[in-house]
Design a protein around this motif. Structure first.
Motif, PDB file in Angstrom:
ATOM      1  N   UNK A 110       1.021  -1.261   0.053  1.00 26.24           N
ATOM      2  CA  UNK A 110      -0.190  -0.163   0.039  1.00 26.24           C
ATOM      3  C   UNK A 110       0.986   1.388  -0.027  1.00 26.24           C
ATOM      4  N   UNK A 111       0.566   2.179  -1.029  1.00 25.24           N
ATOM      5  CA  UNK A 111       1.265   3.450  -0.963  1.00 25.24           C
ATOM      6  C   UNK A 111       0.599   4.627  -0.438  1.00 25.24           C
ATOM      7  N   UNK A 112       1.298   5.434  -0.121  1.00 25.38           N
ATOM      8  CA  UNK A 112       0.835   6.929   0.545  1.00 25.38           C
ATOM      9  C   UNK A 112      -0.047   7.311  -0.474  1.00 25.38           C
ATOM     10  N   UNK A 113       0.530   7.614  -1.704  1.00 25.09           N
ATOM     11  CA  UNK A 113      -0.547   8.272  -2.696  1.00 25.09           C
ATOM     12  C   UNK A 113      -1.789   7.265  -2.964  1.00 25.09           C
ATOM     13  N   UNK A 114      -1.472   5.992  -2.856  1.00 29.13           N
ATOM     14  CA  UNK A 114      -2.896   5.110  -3.130  1.00 29.13           C
ATOM     15  C   UNK A 114      -3.891   5.578  -1.899  1.00 29.13           C
ATOM     16  N   UNK A 115      -3.419   5.680  -0.807  1.00 27.44           N
ATOM     17  CA  UNK A 115      -4.178   5.872   0.302  1.00 27.44           C
ATOM     18  C   UNK A 115      -4.903   7.190   0.243  1.00 27.44           C
ATOM     19  N   UNK A 116      -4.335   8.305  -0.188  1.00 25.06           N
ATOM     20  CA  UNK A 116      -4.993   9.443  -0.412  1.00 25.06           C
ATOM     21  C   UNK A 116      -5.879   9.438  -1.663  1.00 25.06           C
ATOM     22  N   UNK A 117      -5.375   9.122  -2.526  1.00 22.65           N
ATOM     23  CA  UNK A 117      -6.085   8.950  -4.077  1.00 22.65           C
ATOM     24  C   UNK A 117      -7.565   8.354  -3.927  1.00 22.65           C
ATOM     25  N   UNK A 118      -7.380   7.326  -3.310  1.00 23.41           N
ATOM     26  CA  UNK A 118      -8.688   6.700  -2.783  1.00 23.41           C
ATOM     27  C   UNK A 118      -9.547   7.343  -2.267  1.00 23.41           C
ATOM     28  N   UNK A 119      -9.196   8.482  -1.365  1.00 23.29           N
ATOM     29  CA  UNK A 119      -9.993   9.288  -0.813  1.00 23.29           C
ATOM     30  C   UNK A 119     -11.260   8.738  -0.101  1.00 23.29           C
ATOM     31  N   UNK A 120     -10.947   7.533   0.677  1.00 19.40           N
ATOM     32  CA  UNK A 120     -11.944   7.304   1.475  1.00 19.40           C
ATOM     33  C   UNK A 120     -11.887   8.088   2.676  1.00 19.40           C
ATOM     34  N   UNK A 121     -13.032   8.340   3.384  1.00 22.76           N
ATOM     35  CA  UNK A 121     -13.144   9.106   4.508  1.00 22.76           C
ATOM     36  C   UNK A 121     -12.137   8.642   5.499  1.00 22.76           C
ATOM     37  N   UNK A 122     -12.065   7.276   5.772  1.00 17.15           N
ATOM     38  CA  UNK A 122     -11.329   6.706   6.595  1.00 17.15           C
ATOM     39  C   UNK A 122      -9.798   6.475   6.452  1.00 17.15           C
ATOM     40  N   UNK A 123      -9.342   7.286   5.301  1.00 13.85           N
ATOM     41  CA  UNK A 123      -7.870   7.010   4.971  1.00 13.85           C
ATOM     42  C   UNK A 123      -7.146   7.205   5.965  1.00 13.85           C
ATOM     43  N   UNK A 124      -6.357   6.161   6.514  1.00 15.58           N
ATOM     44  CA  UNK A 124      -5.646   6.461   7.890  1.00 15.58           C
ATOM     45  C   UNK A 124      -4.520   7.519   7.919  1.00 15.58           C
ATOM     46  N   UNK A 125      -3.982   7.745   6.579  1.00 16.20           N
ATOM     47  CA  UNK A 125      -2.671   8.663   6.704  1.00 16.20           C
ATOM     48  C   UNK A 125      -3.435  10.190   6.631  1.00 16.20           C
ATOM     49  N   UNK A 126      -4.459  10.153   6.268  1.00 17.03           N
ATOM     50  CA  UNK A 126      -4.910  11.571   5.877  1.00 17.03           C
ATOM     51  C   UNK A 126      -5.037  12.575   6.892  1.00 17.03           C
ATOM     52  N   UNK A 127      -5.517  12.039   8.015  1.00 16.00           N
ATOM     53  CA  UNK A 127      -5.712  13.015   9.213  1.00 16.00           C
ATOM     54  C   UNK A 127      -4.018  13.889   9.351  1.00 16.00           C
ATOM     55  N   UNK A 128      -3.129  12.765   9.731  1.00 18.83           N
ATOM     56  CA  UNK A 128      -1.700  13.340   9.786  1.00 18.83           C
ATOM     57  C   UNK A 128      -1.297  14.304   8.681  1.00 18.83           C
ATOM     58  N   UNK A 129      -1.571  13.883   7.522  1.00 19.12           N
ATOM     59  CA  UNK A 129      -1.134  14.875   6.364  1.00 19.12           C
ATOM     60  C   UNK A 129      -1.861  16.069   6.581  1.00 19.12           C
ATOM     61  N   UNK A 130      -3.206  16.194   6.804  1.00 17.75           N
ATOM     62  CA  UNK A 130      -3.707  17.517   7.277  1.00 17.75           C
ATOM     63  C   UNK A 130      -3.099  18.134   8.428  1.00 17.75           C
TER      64      UNK A 130
END
Ligand SMILES: Cc1cc2nc3c(=O)[nH]c(=O)nc-3n(C[C@H](O)[C@H](O)[C@H](O)COP(=O)(O)OP(=O)(O)OC[C@H]3O[C@@H](n4cnc5c(N)ncnc54)[C@H](O)[C@@H]3O)c2cc1C
Ligand code: FES
Ligand code: FES
Lengths: 287, 180, 776
Positions: A110-130
């Protein structure tokens, strides 16, 4: 078993964009495949062309430019990120959040780019990136763009990416102060589960406390209202108020994992805990 | 679309022509007859298909064969056979860490990968390493024990084992009694 | 006390360990044959609909497609206890996902493409989804033809209703019992549908050869039962049907009887000479193979102030799904065990199996007992609490003991539950508790303990028998021919131990091969925790028979009376004279006498077992002096930590104690308990099949049907009591299913002690606990 499609390994950014534009709606970018191939296996998606981004230059690895923060290739597998010394020491919250994604096997792909490009509300890396106020570097028909992560997510499964455009890098701006971040994720099982609700809190030496929520709104969200409360006060009452503010900002849905009401309550519980732990961590030395 | 690939599987280079949609799991099982890796879900959730690619455990149901071009793949068949078991396999046998066996090749590969990376794992690290491998039969405790033991066996020179942490009774206590 | 043994009670290494750790073990899905075709099934898109038109003509024309079948091609009804199910939907689909058509093609890709070419026109019918609505007069019927269906005599369908079985217990006088009571406690409980979710999905290959013989390789707990059902339904002689069973990657009941294999039969008959293979996807596994029925029940108990139970009334309604061919017997079993481990003088039980338009209910480890004990064991704690008594103390007063009667009026002997309960309480460090602890303000996590008991008997027809054949090879190694299945429970290991013990050969020298109904000794099914008990007895007898023959050879060989020779450790010897001994090999094919003449001949021992003296229960009262082969008892105590804010329960420690009668292998037995405890924990905290308002399963994957991962394991303390089973091998009885039954109610009881709340509906998810806490 997967149904037939064509696989192409893009060798350059230009080629990737070009292939994607030509394939149009029938094309899909591939990084780790831990989301795309699952959807294809479940017959939810049937792209005719799969464009592998892993060979595109600049999409792999973590680079650290002095005074410039960190640049993470979008196709970098999460485990590489988690084990990266620069990420761990300076952006621990991202490592911690990435660590909660799936299983060890999943994180090897699993990649970081894939995690955010998925744009799942539950994407776990997103809050940290925010909270690290990341910039999403993209490539598309009109060349390179930088999108503040706060503007990247547009809704469940929807991003600011244009047709044929992909994420090439995630840039984390430099954090001059010491900080301590905490990511709390409530799942059903203790391991390998998607979040029912999650909260990230990042306490900065200068007194700022940043808060973001996952899985409780159409996109991952940052809660400035809660942050404002903690700007001057950090006592128990303030933490409680901030947690309540987080709850007010949350707009969850009921789904198979949890009801809307439970998500709301958990947002508040997790927010209070995350803030408390982040402040304690910072007081104990931070990162 | 077809692709010519070269993959080093269990130490031997294999050349093959595969269609784009061939998963690594199918390539191993159907084309190479390496049936050790199992399909339990096809969606990355169960870990029964775990093999090592370039030393790291992955779900082979979520990797395309063409993506493995040039890679080094290790499956349970490459680990050891009855005459020459890998210490991980040996520990699984000794600890009776298996029941139906369907999850076991994946478990063994996850364990192997962990010990390659971290020869002295804590119990928590072992749990984490296998929490992507579902097992419906064993209740996991003996599998964790086995991996801890394999680590100790491989590290005989290291410090003595810290005893069994939260786990289970090795064999059960038995009290014989007449009926009431 | 038992005599000295070599292998019984010994932790020998599992006989299947090497095959399984090296990846050499073959399962049905690993089989591959020349000319093999791949099968995909087209599944219905409604919970309840009439099939107006099924047109497969386009699919048949697709290159690579070798056979296509629909329901009308193969309209045979099948079933183990109630013959109500066709392999493909005929006229109607009765659950979302029911097979409508099947395709066999040269590749799975082609087969799937062909499915897309089959045109189906449905006329939607009102789905019957609510269990309690389904029993009301005027409810649409799932099977209007129920009155025409064949069934075994022990099943009581109610014609022209959705009730496919009504089982009754009438014992003593409940009215009188309630009148005598000082306190009456009544409550309702619910368990949702759950799924076995073995890691290996169902898989099978079927071949119909030119001779007209059908061979099926299947991941099955029941090769012989499968053959029987097919033979009865198709009216074929059994010697035209052969079932071969490689290793099973987990069964838990879901691979009992006849399953997806039936869908392959008409395809194989159309594609003569081609093995046709089906491997279920995980989605199909969840939705389209057996599931555990949901159950709603009302339980009412009368009790004296001194703690003695006077009467119990129990109504259970089982959400049987679209076909209840197997599920009817779950209903029955849960009915006759409805007293649990207690001695209750007056009882009235009604257990109803109800048709709904949901997936097919079938056997799941525990066979109705995980469900009824979820109610009984919480209920007992509720009563104890109301009486101000400690739950262990209250149970002790009411436990079945020597001379007690159970729900069926059977007088019980050699009852081990008291010892189990005592030991479980001791292991967990039980201290007297009469209610929830006080929670100090500001406390976020609390710990507490809970306890629960269980009993279960094998639920099987009275002719459920086992046979065994022991064949000696020239070199003295042994083929143990039995047809029990190795599902992971360790059957091959334990049966080899018994054989080695009795025959006097080394355990390592015994081999058991995969089940093959053409060549194998008969076995009813590998279900009901009956293999160690039943097949174990057959093996014992077969090994003794072989040994008798060996000793006969030896007696002639050594020229001494047969009573003077014995066999041990692979050698035959004259007792008291260690110099006169030969390896078993010397005598395995017969004895060569001093004059070089031969004697005896190759050794084949045979053994059989059938539980004797079982008497059918009375149709109206459910009473019988001996309704079942045996009862296994057990108790579990748990310690949990409850996060009061999240509602999250973490199980920290479990003590599990079972009366195994005799432990044949302490490691495989303990391992069985551990696996059961974790499965029980998983069912208690996570598992539920969720349906939408149209009867569609919402979570047919591990993404949203969570099972326990390695991160959930508690510390487990396992212990056994050994009160011998009279007719069991060395006193052994089964424990395989029992070990997961009491875990959920024990957790529920701990939850009450932690925070004074009860969740009477499984599973105890964080959310449901949180809401219960808020209501408090
Ligand atoms: C068992 C399992 C558990 C999981 N658990 C979690 C979890 O706990 N938390 C969580 O957040 N996620 C989880 N996931 C989802 C998934 O693993 C992650 O979202 C992962 O980070 C996706 O990355 P990937 O590289 O595998 O994406 P891919 O599958 O390769 O791609 C995902 C999507 O993004 C697109 N895409 C990929 N890279 C780019 C790019 N650079 N630019 C533009 N588009 C791109 C693809 O076209 C596709 O639509 C889980 C998945 C599985 C199978
Ligand atoms: S089959 Fe690959 S994870 Fe389940
Ligand atoms: S041993 Fe059966 S799934 Fe693990």
């Amino acid at each position: 078993m997967l149904l037939p499609f064509d696989y192409v390994r893009a060798r350059s950014r230009e080629e990737a964009v070009d292939l994607a534009l030509r394939a149009g709606a029938d094309g899909k970018f591939l990084a780790g495949g831990t989301d795309l191939l699952v959807r294809m296996h479940d017959r939810q998606l049937r792209p005719q062309m799969v464009i592998d981004l892993k060979g595109v230059s600049g999409l792999q690895g973590v680079s650290c430019c002095d005074g410039e923060g960190l640049v993470i290739g979008a196709a970098t597998p999460l485990n590489r990120l988690i084990r990266d010394e620069a990420v761990r020491s300076k952006y621990g919250l991202l490592a911690e959040a990435a660590h909660t994604v799936g299983s060890l096997q999943i994180r090897n792909r699993a990649s970081l780019g894939g995690n955010i490009s998925n744009a799942s509300p539950a994407a776990d890396t997103a809050p940290a990136l925010l909270l690290y106020e990341a910039e999403i570097v993209t490539w598309g028909a009109s060349g390179r763009r930088e999108i503040p992560v706060g503007e990247f997510f547009k809704g469940p499964g929807a991003t600011a990416l244009a047709e044929g455009e992909f994420v090439s890098q995630i840039r984390l701006p430099v954090l001059k102060e010491r900080s301590y971040g905490v990511y709390l994720k409530l799942g059903r099982t203790s391991a390998v589960d998607l979040a029912i609700a999650s909260v990230a809190a990042l306490a900065l030496e200068g007194g700022e406390v940043r808060i973001a929520l996952g899985a409780v709104a159409p996109t991952p969200i940052r809660v400035k209202e809660a942050e404002a409360i903690l700007r001057s006060r950090k006592d128990e009452g303030a933490i409680r108020e901030a947690a309540a503010a987080a709850r007010r900002r949350a707009a969850p849905i009921s789904d198979i994992r949890a009801s809307k009401e439970y998500r709301l309550e958990m947002t508040e519980v997790l927010a209070a805990r995350a803030i408390e732990q982040a402040l304690a961590g910072l007081a104990a030395g931070g990162r | 679309m077809l692709h010519n690939i070269r993959v080093r599987v269990n130490g031997e280079w294999v050349e093959a022509c595969v269609p784009s949609h061939r998963r690594l799991l199918d390539f191993l099982r159907e084309d190479l007859d390496l049936i050790g890796a199992k399909e339990g879900c096809g969606g990355g959730e169960c870990g029964a298909c775990t093999v090592l690619v370039n030393g790291e455990p992955i779900n082979s149901c979520l990797v395309l064969a063409v993506e493995a071009d040039g890679a080094e793949v290790l499956t349970v068949e490459g680990l050891g056979d009855a005459k020459d078991l890998d210490p991980v396999q040996e520990a699984f046998v000794q600890n009776s860490a298996l029941q139906c066996g369907y999850c076991i090749p994946g478990m063994v590969m996850s364990a192997k990968a962990l010990l390659i990376r971290n020869p002295n794992p804590t119990r928590d690290e072992v749990v984490e390493a296998i929490s992507g491998n579902l097992c419906r039969c064993t209740g996991y405790a003996r599998i964790v024990d086995a991996i801890m033991q394999a680590a100790q066996a491989a590290d005989a020179a290291g410090p003595a084992p810290a005893g069994r942490a939260a786990g289970h009774a090795p064999a059960a206590e038995v009290s014989r009694a007449g009926g009431e | 006390m038992a005599e000295k043994t070599t292998y019984i009670g010994t932790a020998v290494v599992r006989s299947d360990a090497l095959e399984k750790v090296t990846g050499a073990a073959r399962y049905a899905g690993d089989l591959k044959f020349d000319r093999m075709l791949y099968v995909k099934l087209l599944r219905g898109k409604y919970a309840h609909a009439r099939l107006v038109r099924v047109d497969a003509s386009k699919a048949r024309k697709l290159p690579g497609v070798k056979a296509v079948v629909t329901g009308t091609d193969f309209p045979y009804r099948m079933g183990l206890y109630l013959v109500d199910r066709t392999p493909y939907a005929v006229e109607k689909v009765r659950y979302y996902g029911e097979p409508v058509a099947g395709v066999a093609a040269v590749s799975p890709e082609v087969a799937e493409e062909a499915l897309g070419l089959i045109e189906v026109e449905y006329e939607e019918l009102p789905p019957v989804l609510d269990l309690l609505e389904a029993i009301k007069p005027g409810s649409p019927l799932v099977h209007p033809e129920l009155h025409e269906y064949e069934h075994v005599p022990a099943i009581f369908p109610v014609p022209h209703t959705n009730i496919s079985n009504h089982f009754k217990i009438r014992k003593g006088d409940v009215e009188k019992g309630f009148a005598e009571a000082d306190l009456i406690v009544e409550d309702t409980y619910y368990v949702p549908h759950i799924q076995h979710s073995p890691l290996e999905p169902h898989a099978a290959v079927a071949l119909y050869d030119r001779e007209g013989k059908l061979t099926i390789w299947a991941s099955s707990q029941s090769p012989f039962a499968m053959r029987k059902i097919l033979s009865q339904s198709l009216r074929w002689p059994m010697n035209r049907i052969r079932v071969i069973g490689p290793y099973v990657g987990g069964g838990f009941g879901g691979k009992a009887g006849l399953n997806v294999e039936a869908t392959l039969v008409p395809l194989a008959m159309k594609a003569v000479g081609h093995p046709v293979k089906l491997v279920c996807t995980r989605e199909e596994e969840f939705r389209d193979t057996f599931v555990r029925q949901g159950m709603w029940c009302r339980l009412k108990t009368g009790v004296k102030r001194n703690g003695r139970i006077t009467a119990q009334e129990f109504e259970m309604y089982w959400d049987g799904g679209a076909y209840t061919e197997y599920g009817v017997n779950v209903t029955r079993a849960a009915g006759y065990s409805s007293a649990g481990v207690y001695d209750i003088p007056n009882m009235k039980t009604d257990s109803y199996c109800v048709y709904t338009n949901k997936p097919v209910g079938g056997p799941l480890r525990g066979f109705g007992h995980g469900e009824n004990h979820w109610a009984i064991e919480q209920h007992m704690d509720q009563i104890a609490h109301r009486l101000g008594m400690d739950p262990v103390e209250f149970r002790m007063i009411n436990l079945q003991r020597e001379g007690s009667t159970n729900a069926t009026g059977q007088v019980l002997h050699n009852v081990g539950i008291g010892k189990c309960l005592e030991e479980a309480a001791r292991l967990i460090g039980w201290t007297k508790v009469t209610g929830p602890g006080k929670i100090e303000p500001g406390v976020k996590k609390v710990r507490a303990k809970g306890i629960a008991c269980m009993t279960k008997a094998p639920a099987m027809p009275n002719d459920a028998a086992s046979t065994a054949i022991v064949k000696l090879n020239d070199d003295g190694t042994v083929v143990l021919n039995i047809s029990a299945q190795e599902l992971g429970q360790g059957a091959f290991t334990v049966l080899s131990q018994i054989c080695a013990e009795e025959l006097g050969v080394r355990y390592e020298d015994i081999r058991i091969y995969p089940v093959d109904t053409d060549h194998g000794a008969y076995e009813w099914q590998t279900v009901a925790s009956r293999i160690t008990y039943s097949c174990g007895r057959a093996v014992m007898e077969a090994a003794r028979d072989a040994k008798r023959q060996l000793c006969d050879h030896a007696s002639r060989y050594f020229g001494v009376p047969a009573g003077d020779v014995d066999v041990a450790d692979g050698r035959v010897f004259v007792k008291g004279d260690p110099s006169r001994r030969v390896p078993v090999a010397t005598l395995a094919l017969g004895a060569t006498l001093p004059d070089f003449s031969g004697y005896g001949g190759p050794i084949v021992g045979r053994g059989k077992f059938i539980p004797e003296g079982i008497v059918a229960m009375d149709a109206e009262t459910g009473q019988s002096p001996k309704p079942v082969a045996n009862w296994t008892y057990g108790a579990q105590a748990v310690e949990i930590e409850l996060d009061l804010e999240l509602g999250k329960i973490e199980v920290k420690k479990v003590a599990a104690v079972y009366d195994a009668g005799r432990v044949i292998n302490p490691v495989t037995a303990a391992a069985q308990v551990e696996g059961g405890v974790v499965q029980g924990l998983s069912i208690g905290l996570f598992e539920e099949m969720k349906f939408d308002e149209r009867g569609r399963l919402l979570n047919p994957s591990y993404v949203d049907y969570k099972i326990a991962t390695a991160a959930e394991i508690p510390e487990m303390l396992v212990s056994f009591v050994e009160v011998p089973q009279e007719d069991g091998p060395y006193g052994a009885r089964g424990i395989g299913e029992h070990v997961m039954v009491p875990t959920p109610p024990a957790i529920a009881n701990a939850l009450f002690h932690a925070a004074g709340v009860r969740v009477k509906r499984l599973p105890m998810t964080s959310e449901s606990v949180r809401w219960a806490l808020k209501q408090e």
